[in-house]
Design a protein around this motif. Structure first.
Motif, PDB file in Angstrom:
ATOM      1  N   SER A   1      49.508 -47.747   1.891  1.00 15.25           N
ATOM      2  CA  SER A   1      49.775 -46.509   1.165  1.00 15.25           C
ATOM      3  C   SER A   1      48.466 -45.968   0.578  1.00 15.25           C
TER       4      SER A   1
ATOM      5  N   GLN B   1      47.812 -45.171  -2.408  1.00 16.08           N
ATOM      6  CA  GLN B   1      47.531 -45.794  -3.698  1.00 16.08           C
ATOM      7  C   GLN B   1      46.719 -47.072  -3.525  1.00 16.08           C
ATOM      8  N   TYR B   2      47.119 -47.916  -2.577  1.00 12.65           N
ATOM      9  CA  TYR B   2      46.405 -49.166  -2.341  1.00 12.65           C
ATOM     10  C   TYR B   2      45.047 -48.919  -1.698  1.00 12.65           C
ATOM     11  N   ARG B   3      44.937 -47.882  -0.870  1.00 10.25           N
ATOM     12  CA  ARG B   3      43.652 -47.541  -0.259  1.00 10.25           C
ATOM     13  C   ARG B   3      42.682 -47.085  -1.341  1.00 10.25           C
ATOM     14  N   ARG B   4      43.173 -46.309  -2.289  1.00  9.83           N
ATOM     15  CA  ARG B   4      42.328 -45.834  -3.383  1.00  9.83           C
ATOM     16  C   ARG B   4      41.874 -46.998  -4.252  1.00  9.83           C
ATOM     17  N   ARG B   5      42.783 -47.918  -4.547  1.00  6.50           N
ATOM     18  CA  ARG B   5      42.420 -49.071  -5.375  1.00  6.50           C
ATOM     19  C   ARG B   5      41.376 -49.932  -4.674  1.00  6.50           C
TER      20      ARG B   5
ATOM     21  N   ARG C   1      36.007 -42.656  -8.928  1.00  9.64           N
ATOM     22  CA  ARG C   1      37.278 -41.991  -9.260  1.00  9.64           C
ATOM     23  C   ARG C   1      37.213 -40.503  -9.007  1.00  9.64           C
TER      24      ARG C   1
ATOM     25  N   VAL D   1      43.070 -38.050  -4.316  1.00 10.16           N
ATOM     26  CA  VAL D   1      44.415 -38.500  -4.656  1.00 10.16           C
ATOM     27  C   VAL D   1      45.372 -37.636  -3.860  1.00 10.16           C
ATOM     28  N   ARG D   2      46.172 -38.266  -3.048  1.00 14.09           N
ATOM     29  CA  ARG D   2      47.118 -37.506  -2.233  1.00 14.09           C
ATOM     30  C   ARG D   2      48.394 -37.285  -3.026  1.00 14.09           C
ATOM     31  N   LYS D   3      48.681 -36.035  -3.262  1.00  8.90           N
ATOM     32  CA  LYS D   3      49.882 -35.667  -3.990  1.00  8.90           C
ATOM     33  C   LYS D   3      50.937 -35.220  -2.988  1.00  8.90           C
TER      34      LYS D   3
END
Length: 90
Positions: free
Chosen positions: A26, A28-32, A73, A78-80
């Motif tokens: 996802s 979110q996990y790619r961003r983290r 950051r 961030v994909r919304k």
């Protein structure tokens, strides 16, 4: 020695984030995963700069990791969800 511990903790955090991304890819996990990778590189750079300067590699690694995290950051998107997309939350 404490610098090595800080860098190892960042490396372990990246491994955990990478495992979560491999399990469920996802955004979110790619961003983290990306943020922790940037923090690790910033920590390594800060440790080297601390050794080259007054010899405070621990402080340099912590400041470098924090600075790289703040920079990453702002750079990582961030994909919304789309405004017209249906949500499946109850």
């Amino acid at each position: 020695m404490l610098t090595v511990i800080v860098l190892w903790l960042l490396a372990v955090a990246w491994l955990v984030a990478n495992g979560m991304f491999a399990e469920k890819p996802s955004p979110q996990y790619r961003r983290r995963r990306t943020l922790v990778a940037w923090m690790f590189l910033g920590g390594c750079t800060g440790a080297l700069a601390g050794l080259a300067g007054p010899g405070f590699s621990l402080a340099g690694s912590i400041v470098g990791a924090a600075a790289a995290g703040f920079v990453a950051r702002s750079l990582v998107d961030v994909r919304k969800p789309d405004p017209g997309a249906e949500t499946t939350t109850p």
